[in-house]
Motif scaffolding. Sequence first.
Motif, mmCIF file in Angstrom:
data_model
loop_
_atom_site.group_PDB
_atom_site.id
_atom_site.type_symbol
_atom_site.label_atom_id
_atom_site.label_comp_id
_atom_site.label_asym_id
_atom_site.label_seq_id
_atom_site.Cartn_x
_atom_site.Cartn_y
_atom_site.Cartn_z
ATOM 1 N N GLU A 124 0.813 -1.214 0.000
ATOM 2 C CA GLU A 124 0.000 0.000 0.000
ATOM 3 C C GLU A 124 0.850 1.269 0.000
ATOM 4 O OE1 GLU A 124 -2.463 -0.594 3.407
ATOM 5 O OE2 GLU A 124 -3.848 -1.924 2.365
ATOM 6 N N SER A 125 2.088 1.168 0.451
ATOM 7 C CA SER A 125 2.980 2.331 0.453
ATOM 8 C C SER A 125 3.236 2.859 -0.951
ATOM 9 C CB SER A 125 4.318 1.982 1.125
ATOM 10 O OG SER A 125 4.955 0.909 0.451
ATOM 11 N N VAL A 199 -6.960 0.475 -10.396
ATOM 12 C CA VAL A 199 -6.857 -0.970 -10.202
ATOM 13 C C VAL A 199 -7.885 -1.418 -9.172
ATOM 14 C CG1 VAL A 199 -5.351 -2.842 -9.410
ATOM 15 C CG2 VAL A 199 -4.407 -0.970 -10.783
ATOM 16 N N GLY A 200 -8.817 -2.289 -9.583
ATOM 17 C CA GLY A 200 -9.762 -2.846 -8.639
ATOM 18 C C GLY A 200 -9.056 -3.751 -7.630
ATOM 19 N N ARG A 201 -9.548 -3.754 -6.405
ATOM 20 C CA ARG A 201 -8.938 -4.592 -5.362
ATOM 21 C C ARG A 201 -10.003 -5.081 -4.392
ATOM 22 N NH1 ARG A 201 -8.925 -2.091 -0.441
ATOM 23 N NH2 ARG A 201 -8.724 0.191 -0.297
ATOM 24 N N ASP A 206 -4.937 -6.201 0.425
ATOM 25 C CA ASP A 206 -4.882 -6.474 -1.007
ATOM 26 C C ASP A 206 -4.807 -5.149 -1.763
ATOM 27 O OD1 ASP A 206 -5.301 -8.380 -3.338
ATOM 28 O OD2 ASP A 206 -6.917 -6.943 -3.660
ATOM 29 N N THR A 207 -3.947 -5.080 -2.774
ATOM 30 C CA THR A 207 -3.811 -3.859 -3.579
ATOM 31 C C THR A 207 -4.171 -4.083 -5.045
ATOM 32 O OG1 THR A 207 -1.461 -4.279 -4.022
ATOM 33 C CG2 THR A 207 -1.984 -2.954 -2.075
ATOM 34 N N ASN A 227 -5.926 5.388 -1.740
ATOM 35 C CA ASN A 227 -6.576 4.159 -1.278
ATOM 36 C C ASN A 227 -6.618 3.086 -2.353
ATOM 37 O OD1 ASN A 227 -7.899 4.614 1.564
ATOM 38 N ND2 ASN A 227 -8.229 6.516 0.432
ATOM 39 N N ILE A 228 -6.393 3.486 -3.586
ATOM 40 C CA ILE A 228 -6.400 2.575 -4.734
ATOM 41 C C ILE A 228 -5.330 3.064 -5.699
ATOM 42 C CG2 ILE A 228 -7.758 1.682 -6.678
ATOM 43 C CD1 ILE A 228 -10.245 1.965 -5.095
ATOM 44 N N ALA A 229 -4.701 2.144 -6.399
ATOM 45 C CA ALA A 229 -3.665 2.526 -7.359
ATOM 46 C C ALA A 229 -4.289 3.079 -8.631
ATOM 47 C CB ALA A 229 -2.794 1.321 -7.702
#
Length: 327
Positions: A124-125, A199-201, A206-207, A227-229
Amino acid sequence: MKHMLLAAAALSLAVPALAQDAAPAPSPGEIAAAAPASDWIAIAPSELLVMDLAPDAKGQARRIVIQLMPAPFSQGWIGNIRKLAAAHWWDGTSVNRVQDNYVAQWGDATEKKALPAGLATMPESEYVTPTRGTGGTNTSVTQDGRPLAMSWSGKSPGWSWIDADDAYSTKRSFFRGWAFVSVDGKIGWPVHCYGAVGVGRNMSPDTGSGAELYAVIGHAPRHLDRNIALVGRVISGIEYLSSLPRGTEALGFYKTEAERMPITSIRIADELAAADQPKFEYLSTDSDSFARYADARANRRDPFFITPAGGADICNIPVPVRQVAAK
Protein backbone atom coordinates in the motif's frame (compact mmCIF):
# COMPACT_ATOMS: atom_id res chain seq x y z
CA MET A 1 -29.01 71.12 -32.29
CA LYS A 2 -27.61 70.14 -35.69
CA HIS A 3 -24.09 70.03 -34.23
CA MET A 4 -25.29 67.90 -31.30
CA LEU A 5 -26.89 65.39 -33.68
CA LEU A 6 -23.72 65.20 -35.76
CA ALA A 7 -21.64 64.66 -32.60
CA ALA A 8 -24.00 61.92 -31.40
CA ALA A 9 -23.83 60.25 -34.80
CA ALA A 10 -20.04 60.39 -34.77
CA LEU A 11 -19.96 58.88 -31.27
CA SER A 12 -22.30 56.07 -32.32
CA LEU A 13 -19.89 55.24 -35.13
CA ALA A 14 -16.89 55.40 -32.83
CA VAL A 15 -18.25 53.06 -30.14
CA PRO A 16 -18.37 49.95 -32.38
CA ALA A 17 -14.88 50.78 -33.60
CA LEU A 18 -13.61 50.90 -30.02
CA ALA A 19 -15.40 47.65 -29.25
CA GLN A 20 -13.69 46.02 -32.20
CA ASP A 21 -10.30 47.13 -30.89
CA ALA A 22 -10.74 45.15 -27.65
CA ALA A 23 -10.38 41.53 -28.75
CA PRO A 24 -12.28 39.06 -26.57
CA ALA A 25 -10.19 37.01 -24.17
CA PRO A 26 -9.35 33.58 -25.61
CA SER A 27 -11.02 30.48 -24.24
CA PRO A 28 -8.88 27.66 -22.79
CA GLY A 29 -9.47 25.65 -25.96
CA GLU A 30 -8.32 28.53 -28.14
CA ILE A 31 -5.16 28.92 -26.05
CA ALA A 32 -4.36 25.23 -26.47
CA ALA A 33 -5.11 25.33 -30.19
CA ALA A 34 -2.76 28.29 -30.62
CA ALA A 35 0.12 26.61 -28.77
CA PRO A 36 3.16 26.13 -31.00
CA ALA A 37 4.03 22.65 -32.18
CA SER A 38 7.07 22.69 -29.89
CA ASP A 39 4.74 22.77 -26.86
CA TRP A 40 3.14 19.43 -27.79
CA ILE A 41 4.72 16.14 -26.74
CA ALA A 42 4.10 12.88 -28.60
CA ILE A 43 2.88 9.92 -26.55
CA ALA A 44 4.89 6.81 -27.37
CA PRO A 45 2.89 3.75 -28.53
CA SER A 46 4.47 1.83 -25.65
CA GLU A 47 2.60 4.15 -23.26
CA LEU A 48 -0.84 3.48 -24.77
CA LEU A 49 -3.19 0.65 -23.83
CA VAL A 50 -5.74 -0.01 -26.58
CA MET A 51 -9.02 -1.68 -25.62
CA ASP A 52 -11.45 -2.83 -28.31
CA LEU A 53 -15.00 -3.62 -27.23
CA ALA A 54 -17.44 -5.66 -29.28
CA PRO A 55 -18.83 -3.56 -32.19
CA ASP A 56 -22.14 -1.78 -31.68
CA ALA A 57 -25.46 -2.84 -33.24
CA LYS A 58 -24.49 -1.11 -36.51
CA GLY A 59 -21.13 -2.85 -36.66
CA GLN A 60 -19.21 0.27 -35.70
CA ALA A 61 -15.94 -0.27 -33.83
CA ARG A 62 -15.66 0.83 -30.21
CA ARG A 63 -12.04 1.58 -29.34
CA ILE A 64 -10.84 3.01 -26.04
CA VAL A 65 -7.29 4.37 -25.71
CA ILE A 66 -5.70 4.63 -22.27
CA GLN A 67 -2.48 6.50 -21.60
CA LEU A 68 -0.41 4.77 -18.91
CA MET A 69 1.07 6.83 -16.09
CA PRO A 70 4.73 7.87 -16.31
CA ALA A 71 7.49 6.64 -14.01
CA PRO A 72 7.95 6.69 -11.09
CA PHE A 73 4.23 6.43 -10.30
CA SER A 74 2.37 3.09 -10.02
CA GLN A 75 5.02 1.25 -12.00
CA GLY A 76 4.51 -2.10 -10.25
CA TRP A 77 0.89 -2.27 -11.34
CA ILE A 78 1.71 -0.93 -14.79
CA GLY A 79 4.33 -3.64 -15.17
CA ASN A 80 1.60 -6.19 -14.44
CA ILE A 81 -0.72 -4.55 -16.96
CA ARG A 82 1.97 -4.86 -19.63
CA LYS A 83 2.32 -8.58 -18.85
CA LEU A 84 -1.45 -9.09 -18.92
CA ALA A 85 -1.72 -7.31 -22.27
CA ALA A 86 1.21 -9.26 -23.74
CA ALA A 87 -0.48 -12.51 -22.65
CA HIS A 88 -3.75 -11.33 -24.28
CA TRP A 89 -5.34 -12.11 -20.93
CA TRP A 90 -8.24 -9.68 -21.28
CA ASP A 91 -9.39 -11.09 -24.65
CA GLY A 92 -12.84 -12.57 -24.10
CA THR A 93 -13.40 -10.87 -20.74
CA SER A 94 -15.92 -8.07 -20.27
CA VAL A 95 -17.02 -4.79 -18.79
CA ASN A 96 -18.95 -6.23 -15.89
CA ARG A 97 -19.75 -3.24 -13.69
CA VAL A 98 -21.14 0.20 -14.54
CA GLN A 99 -22.17 2.31 -11.56
CA ASP A 100 -23.87 5.63 -12.26
CA ASN A 101 -21.77 8.74 -11.57
CA TYR A 102 -18.88 6.54 -10.48
CA VAL A 103 -17.01 3.91 -12.52
CA ALA A 104 -17.08 1.39 -15.35
CA GLN A 105 -15.05 -1.71 -14.48
CA TRP A 106 -13.70 -4.58 -16.54
CA GLY A 107 -11.94 -7.90 -16.09
CA ASP A 108 -12.85 -11.56 -15.59
CA ALA A 109 -16.40 -11.65 -14.24
CA THR A 110 -16.02 -15.33 -13.28
CA GLU A 111 -12.86 -14.63 -11.23
CA LYS A 112 -11.64 -18.06 -12.36
CA LYS A 113 -9.35 -17.18 -15.26
CA ALA A 114 -5.73 -18.01 -14.44
CA LEU A 115 -3.39 -15.03 -14.30
CA PRO A 116 -0.05 -14.97 -16.15
CA ALA A 117 2.97 -16.03 -14.13
CA GLY A 118 5.30 -13.44 -12.67
CA LEU A 119 2.86 -10.70 -11.65
CA ALA A 120 4.18 -8.47 -8.87
CA THR A 121 2.46 -7.76 -5.57
CA MET A 122 2.66 -4.13 -4.45
CA PRO A 123 2.41 -2.79 -0.89
CA GLU A 124 0.00 0.00 0.00
CA SER A 125 2.98 2.33 0.45
CA GLU A 126 3.23 2.43 -3.36
CA TYR A 127 0.06 4.54 -3.54
CA VAL A 128 2.32 7.58 -2.93
CA THR A 129 5.71 8.48 -4.40
CA PRO A 130 8.53 10.85 -3.36
CA THR A 131 8.44 14.09 -5.38
CA ARG A 132 11.81 15.60 -4.34
CA GLY A 133 11.08 19.16 -3.31
CA THR A 134 8.60 21.96 -3.87
CA GLY A 135 10.43 24.53 -6.01
CA GLY A 136 10.14 28.31 -5.95
CA THR A 137 7.50 30.71 -7.23
CA ASN A 138 7.70 31.74 -10.87
CA THR A 139 5.39 34.53 -12.04
CA SER A 140 7.12 35.31 -15.34
CA VAL A 141 4.27 33.90 -17.43
CA THR A 142 1.59 36.45 -18.22
CA GLN A 143 -1.87 36.43 -19.74
CA ASP A 144 -2.83 39.55 -21.71
CA GLY A 145 0.06 41.43 -20.12
CA ARG A 146 -0.83 40.60 -16.48
CA PRO A 147 0.65 37.98 -14.15
CA LEU A 148 -1.30 34.75 -13.96
CA ALA A 149 -3.82 34.51 -11.13
CA MET A 150 -2.41 31.06 -10.33
CA SER A 151 1.30 31.13 -9.48
CA TRP A 152 3.68 28.38 -10.55
CA SER A 153 6.95 27.01 -9.28
CA GLY A 154 9.61 25.18 -11.19
CA LYS A 155 12.73 24.21 -9.26
CA SER A 156 11.90 20.51 -9.15
CA PRO A 157 12.67 19.06 -12.61
CA GLY A 158 9.46 18.43 -14.54
CA TRP A 159 7.17 19.64 -11.76
CA SER A 160 4.87 22.66 -12.06
CA TRP A 161 3.30 23.41 -8.68
CA ILE A 162 0.19 25.58 -8.36
CA ASP A 163 -0.37 27.95 -5.45
CA ALA A 164 -4.06 27.40 -4.77
CA ASP A 165 -6.29 25.88 -2.12
CA ASP A 166 -7.48 22.30 -2.38
CA ALA A 167 -9.87 20.37 -0.13
CA TYR A 168 -7.87 17.13 -0.41
CA SER A 169 -4.28 18.36 -0.31
CA THR A 170 -2.06 21.34 0.41
CA LYS A 171 -0.20 21.40 -2.90
CA ARG A 172 -1.30 20.75 -6.46
CA SER A 173 0.98 20.07 -9.37
CA PHE A 174 1.44 18.77 -12.89
CA PHE A 175 4.23 16.40 -13.86
CA ARG A 176 4.89 15.31 -17.44
CA GLY A 177 1.30 16.03 -18.39
CA TRP A 178 -0.40 14.51 -15.33
CA ALA A 179 -2.15 16.00 -12.30
CA PHE A 180 -0.70 15.14 -8.88
CA VAL A 181 -1.26 16.47 -5.38
CA SER A 182 0.67 16.46 -2.10
CA VAL A 183 0.37 17.44 1.54
CA ASP A 184 3.96 18.60 1.98
CA GLY A 185 5.61 18.68 -1.44
CA LYS A 186 7.77 15.69 -0.54
CA ILE A 187 5.38 12.91 -1.53
CA GLY A 188 2.72 13.01 -4.22
CA TRP A 189 -0.04 10.90 -5.63
CA PRO A 190 -2.20 10.89 -8.77
CA VAL A 191 -5.76 12.16 -8.73
CA HIS A 192 -9.10 10.46 -9.44
CA CYS A 193 -10.37 12.84 -12.13
CA TYR A 194 -12.93 12.00 -14.83
CA GLY A 195 -11.48 9.32 -17.10
CA ALA A 196 -8.84 8.18 -14.58
CA VAL A 197 -8.09 4.45 -14.73
CA GLY A 198 -7.45 2.54 -11.51
CA VAL A 199 -6.86 -0.97 -10.20
CA GLY A 200 -9.76 -2.85 -8.64
CA ARG A 201 -8.94 -4.59 -5.36
CA ASN A 202 -10.44 -6.49 -2.46
CA MET A 203 -10.19 -5.44 1.19
CA SER A 204 -6.85 -4.15 2.54
CA PRO A 205 -4.04 -5.26 2.52
CA ASP A 206 -4.88 -6.47 -1.01
CA THR A 207 -3.81 -3.86 -3.58
CA GLY A 208 -4.98 -5.57 -6.77
CA SER A 209 -2.90 -7.07 -9.55
CA GLY A 210 -4.10 -4.87 -12.42
CA ALA A 211 -6.31 -7.59 -13.91
CA GLU A 212 -9.41 -5.69 -12.73
CA LEU A 213 -9.42 -2.11 -13.97
CA TYR A 214 -11.96 0.70 -13.81
CA ALA A 215 -12.43 4.11 -15.38
CA VAL A 216 -14.06 7.06 -13.61
CA ILE A 217 -17.24 8.06 -15.48
CA GLY A 218 -18.68 10.52 -12.98
CA HIS A 219 -17.77 13.34 -10.64
CA ALA A 220 -14.17 13.00 -9.47
CA PRO A 221 -14.18 10.54 -6.50
CA ARG A 222 -11.09 12.00 -4.88
CA HIS A 223 -11.79 10.23 -1.59
CA LEU A 224 -10.29 7.20 -3.38
CA ASP A 225 -6.89 8.90 -3.74
CA ARG A 226 -4.16 7.07 -1.78
CA ASN A 227 -6.58 4.16 -1.28
CA ILE A 228 -6.40 2.57 -4.73
CA ALA A 229 -3.66 2.53 -7.36
CA LEU A 230 -4.19 4.80 -10.35
CA VAL A 231 -2.42 3.65 -13.51
CA GLY A 232 -3.64 5.82 -16.38
CA ARG A 233 -6.38 7.85 -17.99
CA VAL A 234 -8.74 7.41 -20.92
CA ILE A 235 -7.69 9.82 -23.67
CA SER A 236 -10.09 8.55 -26.36
CA GLY A 237 -13.34 6.59 -26.37
CA ILE A 238 -14.59 7.34 -22.84
CA GLU A 239 -18.06 7.65 -24.36
CA TYR A 240 -18.10 3.91 -25.02
CA LEU A 241 -17.84 3.32 -21.27
CA SER A 242 -19.87 6.21 -19.90
CA SER A 243 -22.88 5.44 -22.12
CA LEU A 244 -23.19 1.75 -21.17
CA PRO A 245 -26.37 0.68 -19.32
CA ARG A 246 -26.02 0.87 -15.55
CA GLY A 247 -25.80 -2.42 -13.70
CA THR A 248 -28.79 -3.30 -11.54
CA GLU A 249 -26.94 -5.29 -8.87
CA ALA A 250 -25.09 -3.84 -5.87
CA LEU A 251 -22.31 -1.41 -6.85
CA GLY A 252 -23.51 -1.46 -10.45
CA PHE A 253 -22.50 -5.03 -11.31
CA TYR A 254 -24.39 -6.69 -14.15
CA LYS A 255 -26.59 -9.58 -13.09
CA THR A 256 -26.29 -11.77 -16.18
CA GLU A 257 -23.62 -12.55 -18.74
CA ALA A 258 -25.86 -11.18 -21.49
CA GLU A 259 -25.70 -7.72 -19.90
CA ARG A 260 -21.90 -7.58 -19.89
CA MET A 261 -20.00 -5.79 -22.64
CA PRO A 262 -17.54 -8.18 -24.33
CA ILE A 263 -13.92 -7.13 -24.73
CA THR A 264 -12.40 -8.42 -27.95
CA SER A 265 -8.82 -7.38 -27.17
CA ILE A 266 -6.55 -5.21 -25.05
CA ARG A 267 -3.03 -4.51 -26.34
CA ILE A 268 -0.15 -2.16 -25.74
CA ALA A 269 -0.20 -0.04 -28.90
CA ASP A 270 3.28 -0.99 -30.06
CA GLU A 271 2.08 -4.59 -30.45
CA LEU A 272 -0.39 -3.45 -33.11
CA ALA A 273 0.46 -3.03 -36.77
CA ALA A 274 2.01 0.37 -37.42
CA ALA A 275 -1.00 1.53 -39.42
CA ASP A 276 -3.32 0.60 -36.54
CA GLN A 277 -1.37 2.35 -33.79
CA PRO A 278 -3.23 5.41 -32.46
CA LYS A 279 -1.12 8.56 -32.26
CA PHE A 280 -1.68 11.23 -29.65
CA GLU A 281 0.20 14.12 -28.11
CA TYR A 282 -0.35 16.25 -25.01
CA LEU A 283 0.30 19.89 -24.22
CA SER A 284 3.49 20.12 -22.17
CA THR A 285 2.65 21.11 -18.61
CA ASP A 286 6.06 22.83 -18.40
CA SER A 287 5.12 25.24 -21.20
CA ASP A 288 3.96 28.84 -21.01
CA SER A 289 1.00 27.80 -23.17
CA PHE A 290 -0.17 25.38 -20.49
CA ALA A 291 0.28 27.98 -17.75
CA ARG A 292 -1.97 30.37 -19.69
CA TYR A 293 -4.43 27.56 -20.44
CA ALA A 294 -4.66 26.59 -16.74
CA ASP A 295 -5.16 30.21 -15.72
CA ALA A 296 -7.97 30.55 -18.27
CA ARG A 297 -9.63 27.40 -16.88
CA ALA A 298 -9.63 29.01 -13.44
CA ASN A 299 -10.65 32.48 -14.62
CA ARG A 300 -12.95 32.32 -17.62
CA ARG A 301 -12.92 35.70 -19.33
CA ASP A 302 -14.11 34.63 -22.76
CA PRO A 303 -17.39 36.27 -23.88
CA PHE A 304 -19.89 33.69 -22.55
CA PHE A 305 -18.78 34.10 -18.92
CA ILE A 306 -19.94 36.89 -16.62
CA THR A 307 -17.95 36.30 -13.42
CA PRO A 308 -14.56 34.54 -13.38
CA ALA A 309 -14.48 31.81 -10.73
CA GLY A 310 -11.09 32.84 -9.41
CA GLY A 311 -9.90 29.25 -9.04
CA ALA A 312 -10.28 25.70 -10.26
CA ASP A 313 -10.23 22.21 -8.85
CA ILE A 314 -7.27 20.26 -10.20
CA CYS A 315 -9.71 18.03 -12.09
CA ASN A 316 -11.14 21.09 -13.82
CA ILE A 317 -7.78 21.66 -15.50
CA PRO A 318 -7.65 18.61 -17.79
CA VAL A 319 -4.40 18.43 -19.72
CA PRO A 320 -5.17 18.95 -23.43
CA VAL A 321 -4.60 15.79 -25.50
CA ARG A 322 -5.10 15.60 -29.25
CA GLN A 323 -4.98 12.87 -31.85
CA VAL A 324 -2.59 13.37 -34.73
CA ALA A 325 -2.59 11.87 -38.18
CA ALA A 326 -0.14 9.12 -38.96
CA LYS A 327 2.86 10.32 -40.96
